[in-house]
Scaffold this active site. Structure first.
Site, PDB file in Angstrom:
ATOM      1  N   ASP A  11       0.841  -1.211   0.000  1.00  0.00           N
ATOM      2  CA  ASP A  11       0.000   0.000   0.000  1.00  0.00           C
ATOM      3  C   ASP A  11       0.876   1.262   0.000  1.00  0.00           C
ATOM      4  OD1 ASP A  11       0.979  -0.352   2.594  1.00  0.00           O
ATOM      5  OD2 ASP A  11      -0.818   0.486   3.542  1.00  0.00           O
ATOM      6  N   ASP A  16       6.780   1.229   1.915  1.00  0.00           N
ATOM      7  CA  ASP A  16       6.465   0.232   0.877  1.00  0.00           C
ATOM      8  C   ASP A  16       7.285   0.515  -0.386  1.00  0.00           C
ATOM      9  OD1 ASP A  16       3.490  -0.990   1.754  1.00  0.00           O
ATOM     10  OD2 ASP A  16       3.866   1.048   2.406  1.00  0.00           O
ATOM     11  N   ASN A  40      -2.310   2.860   3.339  1.00  0.00           N
ATOM     12  CA  ASN A  40      -1.754   4.184   3.647  1.00  0.00           C
ATOM     13  C   ASN A  40      -2.560   5.291   2.971  1.00  0.00           C
ATOM     14  OD1 ASN A  40       0.384   3.495   5.356  1.00  0.00           O
ATOM     15  ND2 ASN A  40       1.618   2.855   3.611  1.00  0.00           N
ATOM     16  N   THR A 123       2.924  -5.961   2.841  1.00  0.00           N
ATOM     17  CA  THR A 123       3.399  -4.802   3.607  1.00  0.00           C
ATOM     18  C   THR A 123       2.271  -3.785   3.810  1.00  0.00           C
ATOM     19  OG1 THR A 123       4.198  -3.691   1.616  1.00  0.00           O
ATOM     20  CG2 THR A 123       5.787  -5.070   2.789  1.00  0.00           C
ATOM     21  N   PHE A 164      -0.857  -0.611  12.513  1.00  0.00           N
ATOM     22  CA  PHE A 164      -1.736  -0.165  11.415  1.00  0.00           C
ATOM     23  C   PHE A 164      -2.179  -1.284  10.468  1.00  0.00           C
ATOM     24  CE2 PHE A 164      -2.373   1.339   7.078  1.00  0.00           C
ATOM     25  CZ  PHE A 164      -3.396   2.263   7.259  1.00  0.00           C
ATOM     26  N   ASN A 165      -1.235  -2.054   9.905  1.00  0.00           N
ATOM     27  CA  ASN A 165      -1.601  -3.044   8.876  1.00  0.00           C
ATOM     28  C   ASN A 165      -2.588  -4.081   9.406  1.00  0.00           C
ATOM     29  OD1 ASN A 165       0.007  -1.860   6.962  1.00  0.00           O
ATOM     30  ND2 ASN A 165       1.761  -3.210   7.323  1.00  0.00           N
ATOM     31  N   HIS A 238       9.711   0.550   8.200  1.00  0.00           N
ATOM     32  CA  HIS A 238       9.100  -0.754   8.509  1.00  0.00           C
ATOM     33  C   HIS A 238       9.189  -1.785   7.364  1.00  0.00           C
ATOM     34  CE1 HIS A 238       6.911   1.304  11.787  1.00  0.00           C
ATOM     35  NE2 HIS A 238       6.472   2.187  10.905  1.00  0.00           N
ATOM     36  N   ASP A 239       8.549  -1.450   6.239  1.00  0.00           N
ATOM     37  CA  ASP A 239       8.239  -2.485   5.239  1.00  0.00           C
ATOM     38  C   ASP A 239       9.447  -3.156   4.571  1.00  0.00           C
ATOM     39  OD1 ASP A 239       5.578  -2.116   5.752  1.00  0.00           O
ATOM     40  OD2 ASP A 239       5.253  -0.740   4.080  1.00  0.00           O
TER      41      ASP A 239
HETATM   42  C1  BDR Z   1       2.851  -0.010   8.569  1.00  0.00           C
HETATM   43  O1  BDR Z   1       1.781   0.894   8.351  1.00  0.00           O
HETATM   44  C2  BDR Z   1       2.022   1.691   7.217  1.00  0.00           C
HETATM   45  O2  BDR Z   1       1.772   3.028   7.479  1.00  0.00           O
HETATM   46  C3  BDR Z   1       3.441   1.429   6.786  1.00  0.00           C
HETATM   47  O3  BDR Z   1       3.552   1.459   5.370  1.00  0.00           O
HETATM   48  C4  BDR Z   1       3.737   0.069   7.348  1.00  0.00           C
HETATM   49  O4  BDR Z   1       3.370  -0.939   6.434  1.00  0.00           O
HETATM   50  C5  BDR Z   1       3.523   0.323   9.874  1.00  0.00           C
HETATM   51  O5  BDR Z   1       2.607   0.229  10.914  1.00  0.00           O
HETATM   52 CA    CA Z   2       2.837  -0.435   4.132  1.00  0.00          CA
END
Ligand code: BDR
Ligand code: CA
Length: 304
Positions: A11, A16, A40, A123, A164-165, A238-239
């Site tokens: 996303d 990402d 996102n 991701t 979040f994911n 993160h991703d």
């Molecule tokens: C995740 O949430 C998104 O905002 C980032 O791309 C990542 O995948 C982190 O919590």
């Molecule tokens: Ca992401």
């Protein structure tokens, strides 16, 4: 050596975008295709961003549009971090957006059935994969492993409990986690250790490659919003940890755990409840070698 076949469901999103960059040109990885999901930003934007990043870097794999909303809950996007476009900070050339004709679940199914031992990397929210697994259970035999950025052991970013994911579509994550497939979960508690501090942005900028220029511009925006929203000195990247873990298996340490997704309508919705179990099919990342991580990212930026 045989390449690792992967499908990337994402996303984009600043982090990402760097995952795409790393997966798209690495001698160890065969990126079969990319699918986009609402996360996102809304689906039209995340798909366009996936397309922009790929084509800008000459990564010419098929790109498919996926779910524009979660399975059950209301849509959740994250413009306060990733901006209005979902990838603010860098201007891409204008492209003709020639997406694959198949929507993501069908696209994922076809790509998997045409291959064996594919690593499914997610991701973003896990909506596309959950729909594919539910609609086409025969694909399971073709998935070697699911590697996801999502969840955490005991912390959250969208709520005190949830990442979040997972929170953006906990019902979808629940389907994937109950699939019985081998899973590697790379959660917040690990990815928050790899902060794109100013000195890292500067260092990568010294490469002066096409991709390092994109990286620097994107990370400057990402760091600004991460500072405003979370008070962090550098945004957590993160991703890309998912892809880095495939490029260099020394970067992460894992522990086997049972992981349950909280889909109850409480303040803990979206929590990943992790309980150590040496017989589990799920490995949870528990440690990251931060220096090695940045070395792999730097090597990736040096390829374009
Ligand atoms: C995740 O949430 C998104 O905002 C980032 O791309 C990542 O995948 C982190 O919590
Ligand atoms: Ca992401």
């Amino acid at each position: 050596m045989e390449k690792i076949k992967i499908l990337l469901d994402c996303d984009p999103g600043h982090d990402d975008a760097i995952a795409i960059l790393l997966a798209g040109l690495n001698e160890k990885i065969d990126l079969l295709g990319i699918s986009a999901v609402s996360g996102n930003q809304t689906l039209d934007k995340t798909a366009r961003n996936a397309y922009n990043v790929s084509r800008y870097l000459n990564i010419n794999v098929p790109i498919s549009l996926g779910a524009d909303r979660p399975l059950k809950r209301e849509r959740l996007n994250c413009g306060e971090i990733h901006g209005e476009s979902g990838l603010d900070g860098f201007s891409f050339p204008k492209y003709t957006y020639d997406y694959d004709k198949r929507r993501a679940p069908e696209f994922i199914k076809d790509m998997l059935l045409a291959n064996n031992d594919v690593i499914m990397v997610t991701t973003g929210p896990m909506t596309n994969l959950a729909i594919a697994l539910s609609k086409y259970p025969e694909i399971k035999r073709h998935i070697k492993k699911i590697i996801l950025m999502g969840g955490s052991i005991g912390e959250g970013n969208i709520s005190p409990y949830a990442e979040f994911n997972i929170l953006a579509d906990a019902e979808a994550a629940d389907i994937c986690f109950r699939s019985g497939l081998p899973i590697r979960m790379i959660g917040l508690d690990v990815t928050r250790k790899v902060l794109v501090l100013e000195k890292i942005v500067k260092n990568m900028g010294l490469l002066h490659t096409k991709s390092s220029e994109m990286f620097v511009a994107l990370m400057k925006f990402f760091n600004k919003t991460q500072k405003e929203v979370f008070g962090l000195e550098g945004g957590p990247l993160h991703d890309p940890v998912t892809i880095v873990s495939l490029i260099d298996d020394r970067v992460l340490t894992y522990e086997k755990m049972d992981v349950t997704i909280n889909i109850c309508n409480t303040e803990r919705y979206g929590e990943t409840i992790c309980v150590p179990n040496t017989n589990s099919n799920i490995e949870v990342a528990t440690k990251i070698d931060v220096n090695l991580y940045w070395e792999v990212i730097k090597a990736g930026l040096n390829k374009y």
